[in-house]
Design an enzyme around this catalytic site. Structure first.
Site, PDB file in Angstrom:
ATOM      1  N   LYS A  76      38.834  56.459  42.307  1.00 50.07           N
ATOM      2  CA  LYS A  76      39.090  56.205  43.606  1.00 50.07           C
ATOM      3  C   LYS A  76      40.162  55.015  43.571  1.00 50.07           C
ATOM      4  O   LYS A  76      39.687  53.950  42.940  1.00 50.07           O
ATOM      5  CB  LYS A  76      37.883  55.610  44.224  1.00 50.07           C
ATOM      6  CG  LYS A  76      38.105  55.397  45.665  1.00 50.07           C
ATOM      7  CD  LYS A  76      36.938  54.500  46.250  1.00 50.07           C
ATOM      8  CE  LYS A  76      37.555  53.156  46.496  1.00 50.07           C
ATOM      9  NZ  LYS A  76      38.615  52.848  46.972  1.00 50.07           N
ATOM     10  N   GLY A 107      38.270  45.291  38.614  1.00 52.38           N
ATOM     11  CA  GLY A 107      38.554  44.735  39.907  1.00 52.38           C
ATOM     12  C   GLY A 107      37.883  43.223  39.734  1.00 52.38           C
ATOM     13  O   GLY A 107      37.685  42.654  38.731  1.00 52.38           O
ATOM     14  N   GLU A 118      35.896  45.673  33.899  1.00 55.85           N
ATOM     15  CA  GLU A 118      37.204  44.756  33.486  1.00 55.85           C
ATOM     16  C   GLU A 118      37.295  44.140  34.835  1.00 55.85           C
ATOM     17  O   GLU A 118      37.851  44.464  35.621  1.00 55.85           O
ATOM     18  CB  GLU A 118      38.170  45.556  33.213  1.00 55.85           C
ATOM     19  CG  GLU A 118      39.404  45.123  32.318  1.00 55.85           C
ATOM     20  CD  GLU A 118      40.531  44.478  33.125  1.00 55.85           C
ATOM     21  OE1 GLU A 118      40.321  43.102  33.494  1.00 55.85           O
ATOM     22  OE2 GLU A 118      41.475  45.341  33.429  1.00 55.85           O
ATOM     23  N   CYS A 125      45.071  40.166  36.258  1.00 53.21           N
ATOM     24  CA  CYS A 125      43.719  39.705  35.997  1.00 53.21           C
ATOM     25  C   CYS A 125      43.595  38.539  34.745  1.00 53.21           C
ATOM     26  O   CYS A 125      42.895  37.774  34.646  1.00 53.21           O
ATOM     27  CB  CYS A 125      42.390  40.768  35.684  1.00 53.21           C
ATOM     28  SG  CYS A 125      42.963  42.040  34.500  1.00 53.21           S
ATOM     29  N   GLU A 154      38.997  32.466  40.485  1.00 50.31           N
ATOM     30  CA  GLU A 154      40.409  33.357  40.488  1.00 50.31           C
ATOM     31  C   GLU A 154      40.933  33.159  41.685  1.00 50.31           C
ATOM     32  O   GLU A 154      40.420  33.808  42.975  1.00 50.31           O
ATOM     33  CB  GLU A 154      39.922  34.589  40.060  1.00 50.31           C
ATOM     34  CG  GLU A 154      40.941  35.580  39.711  1.00 50.31           C
ATOM     35  CD  GLU A 154      40.717  37.049  38.963  1.00 50.31           C
ATOM     36  OE1 GLU A 154      39.735  37.543  39.633  1.00 50.31           O
ATOM     37  OE2 GLU A 154      41.329  37.460  38.213  1.00 50.31           O
TER      38      GLU A 154
END
Ligand SMILES: NC(=O)c1ccc[n+]([C@@H]2O[C@H](COP(=O)([O-])OP(=O)(O)OC[C@H]3O[C@@H](n4cnc5c(N)ncnc54)[C@H](O)[C@@H]3O)[C@@H](O)[C@H]2O)c1
Length: 886
Positions: free
Chosen positions: A180, A233, A255, A289, A390
């Protein structure tokens, strides 16, 4: 405008409810495609297709080599779609063309490299040479098998690469997948699905469904037919996925987010470090990331660095992503732009100093687009939200540090641990810093560098598991251990015996490789033994008593120039430190062979030395059972007592002060290569020692016959040993110089040693070990005292064997019932002991009565007791035996 459909079971299909959604070019805010929007029914259909394909074996049963061939076809199809993929990715995600064009190349490399690794390097099956379970002999091996149906859920920052990162390892390792993509950026994944179809990947092996996360995500992460979730994500969504996956205990790899530290040491090359800091943060608009969004700069160069970094950031060209001159394109979406703006406000409110950026950018000739200037905050405290949370945009915090240690501490002061960098001209120093940071990847004088064989993943809340490389492939398999029993016989199965009445084993395996040379003058065989073993530097190991008796020097003379020294400091019941000291002596002399001259103490110490010499380290490292896979340092043993049989056994008994008891090395590979039985070496034994060691040998022989592991070869050895002891012990106690009788006693001890090596011992040994440890009673003496009591205790479980023992002890059993004969054997042992003047009671050898209960508790747990012919589970029974022996 193109229309994209879902890819389920090898077909491109509309959503079940016909819903669609649009994809927007973030550089122009114009729609570029419509996409079928998957719902619950579509997710279920995709999972069903993946399940069916997996269970059919059409993919999972292919060999890794056959799968590699298919993956190569897949890679070729990607190559054919390369330009379309790159251009679509660029428009759909906002990646600049310079970056997007690498996507297909990286994907092709990944498909080819990882499938080759799986076909040639991955340990699909592995033998376990030593299982570590001494009670379950047999073959043990590992198979690695695919997990099943995998779900890949990927983010919008690198849609194409992330699709490859999920599809490639899942397929290469034999799984099927439902992928997805993020709803902002679904197009490249659907093109990859076209390539998979064109490559002939079987229907259902790859499925791609597009649509917003919520409902779809829930279906994918809770469906019982899904075996694994691989998610890339945010940490927030990662936590939720883990929670949902926990319902059906799916395997999960995550991750997640990061707030990585890019550490600039004072000795860094300034231009390189500035470049690394800007690339590490602003590349792809900071939407990566592992971006180095906390730039930690040494106070010594802080001002200069900041100034240069500001200039470099302001020189970056922001433009439409397809414009070849653009260094930076737009952010992916309006929402992401809003997040960045919100955090910049938070930073200002927290008191950080905004030194550049902090605003949207308008690109000439374009109306709209989510462009944002590279933004630098100085005077940032690591506790501020902009340093802890983040942001996922082109916003960097520059933080000052005073020492390398402080830099590491700041870097580690984060819930994340994904990436990071160090810039320094001193690589050793940089490496020290890199080791100190708790994170999944550290780059030294570089940033954002990936490679197919280098694993990637997070420490702490940055993730679970690794992607890429062999570690990444392992994440897509599960481990199966297969055990094949060595002997398929229910009576021979030591574990089954725990629940059965069968205590006698017919089948066995016999391996006693020591070359025994016996007879008057057998010592002269030592010279040839050295030559046969290809050794030239023998160290003689002995103890002070044996040395004093002149026995070590006898051996030295026989060795002529093959002897490099005599080490005579082995104590009785040797401890580990004494083995280490002897090993050190052997190392210093570069000895290539150990010649032990002594009783069980010396021979056992020599076994410890041989193992430690061969394997390195200390004796304590080698107190293991059945773990040696290679021959040890050659060992020639010359017993000077006739008791333990250690010259041929597979055991070394060593005293561990740490454990406060005797521990063992047990392994076929520590059996001495050669045993020399020369009566000249036992003639010097005083009477007390002669008798006590003989009782050790007698106990070995009788217990070998009555143990659960008794077998026909060992019975034969034991009976001959018993006969020899019965005939010759009175002779040697009457006349210590009777050479023939001495030799027969030595042969008896060796035979008994062989017998118990394979057949094990029993309760008398357990009881003797215990009084030995707690009361320092010599082993042989304790064995002798308890042996007749234990024989009577075992009578109903081993009457047949004990009747044979009676005969060997010279009892005329004609006319006796088996049980009667068995009891007569115990009487005969007592008669022999009396005849040769052996102590008859524990009270005579220093045991105190009040300690008997504690001895009983210890004895029951002794390893030797496991093999006693009669199961021993009641300490009161053992206490009763101790009382009888007292
Ligand atoms: N490895 C095995 O299979 C095994 C089996 C049973 C016992 N053991 C171990 O063996 C050790 C006992 O060995 P042991 O009973 O042979 O005694 P030992 O080696 O401890 O020797 C006892 C004493 O007798 C002296 N001695 C030995 N031979 C002599 C001789 N010919 N002339 C004069 N003095 C002599 C020694 O100097 C020493 O002081 C214990 O540590 C026990 O745990 C090992």
């Amino acid at each position: 405008m193109e229309n994209y459909k879902l890819f389920i079971n090898g077909e491109f299909v509309d959503a079940a409810d016909k819903k669609t959604f649009e994809s927007i070019d973030p550089g122009t805010e114009q729609p570029i495609a419509t996409i079928a929007q998957a719902g619950k029914a579509d997710a279920e259909a995709a999972i069903a297709a993946a399940r069916k394909a997996f269970d059919s074996g059409v993919w999972s049963n292919l060999t890794p080599v056959a799968r590699m061939a298919k993956m190569q076809d897949f890679a070729d199809q990607i190559a054919q779609q390369g330009l379309r993929l790159a251009a679509t990715e660029c428009m759909d995600s906002g990646q600049i063309m310079g970056l997007a064009k690498f996507g297909p190349l990286l994907g092709i490399g990944l498909l080819r490299n990882l499938s080759l690794a799986a076909a040639t390097k991955f340990p699909w099956e592995e033998e376990i040479p030593i299982s570590g379970n001494v009670f379950a002999p047999g073959r043990d091996f590992i198979r690695r098998e695919p997990i099943g149906v995998c779900v890949g859920i990927i983010p919008w920052n690198f849609p194409m690469s992330m699709a490859f990162w999920k599809i490639a390892p899942a397929l290469i390792m034999g799984n099927t997948i439902v992928l997805k993509p993020a709803s902002y950026t679904s197009l490249s994944a659907l093109i990859i699905a076209e390539a998979a179809k064109a490559a002939g990947i079987p229907d259902g092996v790859v499925n791609v469904i597009a649509g917003p996360g919520g409902e779809l995500g829930k279906t994918l992460c809770t469906h019982p037919a899904v075996d694994k979730i691989a998610f890339t994500g945010s940490t927030e969504v990662g936590r939720e996925i883990m929670r949902m996956a926990s319902e059906t205990v799916k395997k999960v790899t995550l991750e997640l987010g990061g707030k990585s530290a890019n550490i600039i040491l004072d000795d860094a090359d300034m231009d390189l470090a500035v470049e690394g800091a800007c690339f590490g943060t602003f590349f792809h608009q900071g939407q990566i990331c592992e971006s180095g969004t906390r730039v930690l700069v040494s106070a010594k160069i802080y001002d200069k660095f900041l100034d240069k970094m500001k200039k470099r950031a302001e020189a970056l060209r922001i433009g439409y992503q397809m414009d070849p001159n653009s260094h930076m394109g737009p952010l992916v979406s309006k929402q992401q732009l809003a997040t960045v703006e919100r955090y910049v406000k938070i930073g200002k409110d927290e008191g950080a100093e905004l030194i550049t950026g902090g605003k949207r950018v308008e690109v000439q000739g374009i109306k709209g687009g989510y462009y944002y200037a590279p933004t630098i905050f100085a005077k940032v405290n690591n506790k501020m939200r902009i340093a802890q949370e983040e942001i996922f945009g082109p916003v960097v915090c520059v933080i000052k540090f005073a020492s390398d240690e402080e830099a590491i501490a700041i870097a580690n002061d984060s819930i994340y641990g994904l990436g990071g960098g160090v810039f320094s001209s001193n690589i050793a120093r940089a490496e020290r810093v890199a080791r100190g940071v708790r994170t999944g990847t550290m780059w030294i004088n570089n940033y954002h560098i990936f490679a197919d064989f280098c694993p990637f993943g997070g420490y702490k809340q940055s993730g679970v598991g690794r992607e890429l490389g062999l570690p990444g492939l392992h994440e897509y398999t599960q481990v199966k251990r297969i055990h094949v029993a060595a002997i398929a016989d229910h009576k021979a199965n030591m574990t089954f015996q725990l629940m059965s009445d069968y205590k006698k084993v017919d089948g066995f395996s016999y391996n006693c490789p020591t070359n025994v040379v016996a007879g008057h003058g057998a010592l002269s065989a030592i010279y040839k033994a050295m030559a046969d073993l290809k050794c030239r530097r023998a160290l003689i190991l002995t103890d002070p008593g044996v040395r004093k008796a002149g026995l070590a020097d006898l051996v030295k003379d026989a060795l002529v120039d093959f002897c490099v020294g005599i080490y005579d400091k082995i104590p009785a019941d040797p401890d580990l430190a004494s083995v280490d000291a002897a090993t050190e002596a052997a190392r210093k002399l570069a000895a290539d062979c150990i010649v032990s001259v002594g009783g069980g103490s010396v021979i056992d110490a020599a076994k410890g030395v041989c193992v430690t010499l061969k394997n390195g380290g200390k004796a304590n490292d080698h107190l293991n059972l059945l773990v040696l896979t290679e021959p040890q340092t050659p060992h020639i043993s010359i017993p000077t007592t006739a008791g333990t049989g250690s010259e041929v056994t597979n055991a070394a008994v060593l005293t561990s002060t740490g454990a406060g008891r005797k521990l063992f090395i047990v392994d076929t590979r520590i059996m001495p290569n050669v045993a020399i039985l020369d009566p000249r070496f036992t003639i010097t034994m005083p009477k007390g020692l002669t008798v006590a060691t003989a009782m050790d040998a007698l106990t070995h022989a009788i217990e070998a016959m009555t143990s659960t592991m008794a077998n026909k070869i060992c019975d034969g050895q034991a009976l001959q040993a018993i006969r020899l002891i019965n005939e010759n012990l009175p002779l040697v106690t009457a006349d210590g110089k009777n050479e023939k009788a001495r030799l027969n006693m030595q042969i008896a001890a060796t035979l008994a040693g062989w017998a118990f090596t394979i057949a094990q011992v029993g309760l008398a040994h357990g009881m003797a070990h215990t009084v030995g440890i707690l009361h320092h009673v010599p082993h042989g003496a304790a064995c002798g005292i308890v042996l007749p009591k234990v024989m009577r205790y075992n009578v109903d479980h081993a009457a047949d064997k004990l009747a044979l023992v009676a005969q060997a002890l010279g009892v005329d059993i004609a006319g006796m019932k088996e049980r009667e004969a068995a009891l007569a054997a115990a009487d005969a042992v007592e008669a022999l002991m009396k005849k040769v003047g052996h102590p008859m009671r524990l009270r005579e050898v220093g045991v105190q009565e009040e300690n008997l209960p504690i001895c009983a508790f210890h004895a029951i747990a002794d390893t030797a007791v496991l093999f006693n012919g009669r199961p021993v589970n009641n300490p009161n029974e053992v206490l009763e035996l101790y009382k009888q022996a007292y």
